[in-house]
Design an enzyme around this catalytic site. Structure first.
Site, PDB file in Angstrom:
ATOM      1  N   CYS A   1      14.586  10.132   5.586  1.00  0.00           N
ATOM      2  CA  CYS A   1      14.385   9.650   6.992  1.00  0.00           C
ATOM      3  C   CYS A   1      15.775   9.717   7.678  1.00  0.00           C
ATOM      4  CB  CYS A   1      14.023   8.133   6.988  1.00  0.00           C
ATOM      5  SG  CYS A   1      14.692   7.093   5.845  1.00  0.00           S
TER       6      CYS A   1
ATOM      7  N   GLU B   1      11.502  16.782  14.055  1.00  0.00           N
ATOM      8  CA  GLU B   1      11.985  16.437  12.461  1.00  0.00           C
ATOM      9  C   GLU B   1      11.602  17.523  11.563  1.00  0.00           C
ATOM     10  OE1 GLU B   1      10.205  12.731  10.838  1.00  0.00           O
ATOM     11  OE2 GLU B   1      12.243  12.271   9.941  1.00  0.00           O
TER      12      GLU B   1
ATOM     13  N   GLU C   1      10.165   1.149  10.599  1.00  0.00           N
ATOM     14  CA  GLU C   1      11.383   2.084   9.996  1.00  0.00           C
ATOM     15  C   GLU C   1      10.780   3.412  10.263  1.00  0.00           C
ATOM     16  OE1 GLU C   1      14.417   1.609   9.896  1.00  0.00           O
ATOM     17  OE2 GLU C   1      14.721  -0.302   9.119  1.00  0.00           O
TER      18      GLU C   1
ATOM     19  N   LYS D   1       0.942  -1.192  -0.041  1.00  0.00           N
ATOM     20  CA  LYS D   1      -0.104   0.012  -0.118  1.00  0.00           C
ATOM     21  C   LYS D   1       0.854   1.284   0.174  1.00  0.00           C
ATOM     22  CE  LYS D   1      -1.709   2.932   2.679  1.00  0.00           C
ATOM     23  NZ  LYS D   1      -1.673   4.207   1.913  1.00  0.00           N
TER      24      LYS D   1
HETATM   25  P1  NAD Z   1       2.994   8.334   7.523  1.00  0.00           P
HETATM   26  O1  NAD Z   1       3.042   7.714   8.958  1.00  0.00           O
HETATM   27  O2  NAD Z   1       1.859   9.390   7.591  1.00  0.00           O
HETATM   28  O3  NAD Z   1       2.354   7.460   6.553  1.00  0.00           O
HETATM   29  C1  NAD Z   1       3.181   6.350   5.767  1.00  0.00           C
HETATM   30  C2  NAD Z   1       2.029   5.352   5.432  1.00  0.00           C
HETATM   31  O4  NAD Z   1       1.378   4.755   6.625  1.00  0.00           O
HETATM   32  C3  NAD Z   1       1.221   5.856   4.430  1.00  0.00           C
HETATM   33  O5  NAD Z   1       1.194   4.725   3.271  1.00  0.00           O
HETATM   34  C4  NAD Z   1       0.111   5.949   5.198  1.00  0.00           C
HETATM   35  O6  NAD Z   1      -1.486   5.781   4.501  1.00  0.00           O
HETATM   36  C5  NAD Z   1      -0.074   4.875   5.935  1.00  0.00           C
HETATM   37  N1  NAD Z   1      -0.964   5.083   7.123  1.00  0.00           N
HETATM   38  C6  NAD Z   1      -1.502   6.065   7.840  1.00  0.00           C
HETATM   39  N2  NAD Z   1      -2.046   5.613   8.873  1.00  0.00           N
HETATM   40  C7  NAD Z   1      -2.070   4.372   8.891  1.00  0.00           C
HETATM   41  C8  NAD Z   1      -2.411   3.240   9.877  1.00  0.00           C
HETATM   42  N3  NAD Z   1      -3.024   3.597  11.084  1.00  0.00           N
HETATM   43  N4  NAD Z   1      -2.027   2.050   9.826  1.00  0.00           N
HETATM   44  C9  NAD Z   1      -1.467   1.884   8.682  1.00  0.00           C
HETATM   45  N5  NAD Z   1      -0.884   2.729   7.929  1.00  0.00           N
HETATM   46  C10 NAD Z   1      -1.113   3.955   7.927  1.00  0.00           C
HETATM   47  O7  NAD Z   1       4.220   8.871   7.085  1.00  0.00           O
HETATM   48  P2  NAD Z   1       4.818   9.673   5.705  1.00  0.00           P
HETATM   49  O8  NAD Z   1       4.309  11.309   6.265  1.00  0.00           O
HETATM   50  O9  NAD Z   1       4.271   9.206   4.575  1.00  0.00           O
HETATM   51  O10 NAD Z   1       6.438   9.611   6.008  1.00  0.00           O
HETATM   52  C11 NAD Z   1       7.330  10.384   6.356  1.00  0.00           C
HETATM   53  C12 NAD Z   1       7.894   9.763   7.686  1.00  0.00           C
HETATM   54  O11 NAD Z   1       8.483   8.640   7.517  1.00  0.00           O
HETATM   55  C13 NAD Z   1       8.950  10.604   8.378  1.00  0.00           C
HETATM   56  O12 NAD Z   1       8.854  10.793   9.763  1.00  0.00           O
HETATM   57  C14 NAD Z   1      10.087   9.905   7.940  1.00  0.00           C
HETATM   58  O13 NAD Z   1      11.317  10.095   8.955  1.00  0.00           O
HETATM   59  C15 NAD Z   1       9.753   8.572   8.128  1.00  0.00           C
HETATM   60  N6  NAD Z   1      10.329   7.746   7.274  1.00  0.00           N
HETATM   61  C16 NAD Z   1      11.340   6.766   7.814  1.00  0.00           C
HETATM   62  C17 NAD Z   1      12.197   5.959   7.087  1.00  0.00           C
HETATM   63  C18 NAD Z   1      13.123   5.056   7.698  1.00  0.00           C
HETATM   64  O14 NAD Z   1      13.509   3.967   6.803  1.00  0.00           O
HETATM   65  N7  NAD Z   1      13.274   4.948   9.096  1.00  0.00           N
HETATM   66  C19 NAD Z   1      12.330   6.192   5.658  1.00  0.00           C
HETATM   67  C20 NAD Z   1      11.316   7.024   5.027  1.00  0.00           C
HETATM   68  C21 NAD Z   1      10.709   7.793   5.815  1.00  0.00           C
END
Ligand code: NAD
Length: 474
Positions: A283, A381, A249, A176
């Site tokens: 990230c 962040e 992650e 997804k």
């Molecule tokens: P987000 O958590 O808003 O969304 C990530 C995904 O989760 C999306 O596909 C979203 O639709 C889904 N989602 C949302 N609510 C959910 C739920 N309740 N259950 C399951 N899935 C759900 O994150 P984002 O804004 O897309 O990404 C940015 C964040 O991700 C930043 O904090 C960044 O640091 C982190 N990030 C971490 C890594 C890593 O490897 N550690 C890599 C990239 C990004």
């Protein structure tokens, strides 16, 4: 290939995956805000159907064995490579990252490289005991159906990090993508599905509700999640229901420490890319830089010179290597944090404001000095092109600051290698880089500690993490 042919290839990819006319949700170009295509809006019922199909396909995929699966995954990597330029264009428009620099073409190259390594990394059974007391060996088998939930910053590369090892281990995958970057992920999955057996890899383009359903689905054995810490916590809660194994992650707020004696000119370029890769939307990017007072001004000047000569603009222009923020919410976060830092006494060395002449979501690459721990730009962040630089006088103080937040994805130490090696193990982070920040390798495990999540990706550890262990004893 001519530009016209490339545009046609990209449009063909979009047409393969987008919703029919009048349906779905418009997906904007991050730089121009023009509509690129329509994301299908799959429902929870579509998601349930996808999980059922993936579950039905899993035993036959696992039964193929490692060698056959590896051969198919290598062909999938070739298919990505053959479509790399069209995928890179789509990614560039949807995500905003330029084609050039460590951006869209680089991301497609990483997808192929990671998938090939996933396919070919040997995973041997481990003999634990073999003596007069008996024999015991440890094997890893497929977990079942993996739910892969991704973010919008490196949607294709992170997608492959989740999909590649899972498929290699004999799992089937329902992926997804983030609702901000669905088209490029759907397109890459369509390209991979030219060579994968039916239903082994299914992409469902839904919103947060679909993500929540995927994570909590009773037939999901493992969730690979990359995204925010807040969503990670919700997934942990839902795993109490289905007992899914988790690799999380999550967000980071990586600190870099520049030691006394470091060569400002020599490190400036790498500091810059450590912080500003993907226009800061990474990230494991450098998100707060602690610089010893003896070289503070020199480092700031050298870094400012790199920032000021780095071209920013529409990603399809070959000259640009920085782009817009991907979405309005992220733009607002960056602006709020920079404004707040200035109100708190921070001094903008370069940048500091939006760049509306480039487009709605562009923000000037920004360096802010004269800030300290406790200022939101340091503590939160920012996930964008704004780096706070904090002056310190004692290395112990910098180590305490680096460890002072509830984040632990990456960190870096800059300067004399021997001194850096003494500091590195004292930092609370899953990876500590020396004289670089953010470099990854498909064989080197990667994962966070503290609120940055748990579980390892890449290499042998990454394969084990998408399998289930089995001991055969006797
Ligand atoms: P987000 O958590 O808003 O969304 C990530 C995904 O989760 C999306 O596909 C979203 O639709 C889904 N989602 C949302 N609510 C959910 C739920 N309740 N259950 C399951 N899935 C759900 O994150 P984002 O804004 O897309 O990404 C940015 C964040 O991700 C930043 O904090 C960044 O640091 C982190 N990030 C971490 C890594 C890593 O490897 N550690 C890599 C990239 C990004």
């Amino acid at each position: 290939m001519s530009d016209t042919a490339l545009v046609a290839d990209e449009q063909r990819l979009i047409d393969r995956v987008q919703a029919p006319d009048g349906q779905g949700r418009d997906v904007p170009d991050a730089a121009t805000r023009e509509v690129i295509g329509r994301a299908p809006l799959h429902t929870v019922a579509d998601l349930d159907d996808a999980v059922a199909r993936a579950k039905a396909a899993q035993p036959a995929w696992e039964a193929l064995g490692h060698e056959e699966r590896s051969a198919i995954l290598l062909r999938a990597a070739d298919a990505i490579e053959e479509n790399a330029e069209a995928l890179a264009r789509l990614l560039s428009r949807e995500q905003g990252k330029p084609l050039n620099g460590p951006n869209a073409r680089f991301e497609l190259g990483a997808c192929a490289a990671w998938l090939r390594t996933n396919a070919t990394t040997p995973l041997e059974a481990q003999t634990i005991v073999d003596d007069e007391s008996g024999r015991a060996s440890l094997f890893y088998k497929a977990a079942g159906v993996v739910g892969a939930i991704g973010p919008w910053n490196w949607p294709l590369m992170i997608g492959i990090w989740q999909i590649g090892p899972s498929l290699r281990m004999g799992n089937t995958v329902v992926v997804k993508p983030s609702e901000y970057t669905p088209l490029s992920v759907l397109a890459m999955v369509a390209v991979m599905n030219e060579v994968l057996p039916a239903d082994v890899l299914i992409a469902v383009s839904g919103d947060r509700e679909a993500g929540a359903r995927l994570a909590s689905h009773p037939d999901i054995a493992k969730v690979m999640f990359t995204g925010s810490t807040a969503t990670g916590r919700k997934i942990i809660e839902s795993s109490a229901g289905n007992l899914a194994r988790l690799t999380l992650e999550l967000g980071g707020n990586d600190a870099g420490i520049v030691l006394p004696g470091a060569d400002a000119q020599a490190i400036a370029q790498d500091l810059f890319w450590g912080a500003f890769i993907n226009t800061g939307q990474t990230c494991a990017a450098l998100k707060r830089l602690y610089v010893h007072e003896s070289i503070h001004d020199e480092v700031v000047a050298a870094l400012a010179a790199v920032v000021e000569q780095t071209p920013i603009g529409n990603g399809l222009d070959e000259q640009n290597v920085l782009g817009p923020l991907q979405n309005r919410a992220q733009f607002d976060i960056v602006k709020r944090l920079v404004d707040d830092a200035v109100a708190a006494g921070g001094r903008v060395v370069t940048g500091g404001a939006p760049a509306p002449e480039l487009g709605e979501l562009f923000f000037q690459p920004t360096l802010v000095v004269d800030v300290a721990d406790g200022v939101a730009l340091v503590d939160e962040e920012q996930f964008g092109p704004a780096l706070p630089i904090i002056r310190y006088s004692d290395v112990e103080e910098a180590i305490a600051s680096a460890n002072g937040l509830d984040a632990g994805l990456g960190a870096s130490v800059w300067g004399d290698r021997a001194q850096a090696l003494e500091v590195a193990p004292r930092l609370q982070a899953g990876t500590v880089w020396i004289n670089q920040h953010g470099g990854l390798h498909p064989l080197v495990p990667f994962g966070g500690v503290k609120a940055s999540g748990y579980g390892l990706e890449f290499g042998v550890e990454g394969l084990k993490a998408v399998g289930v262990p089995q001991v055969i004893s006797g």
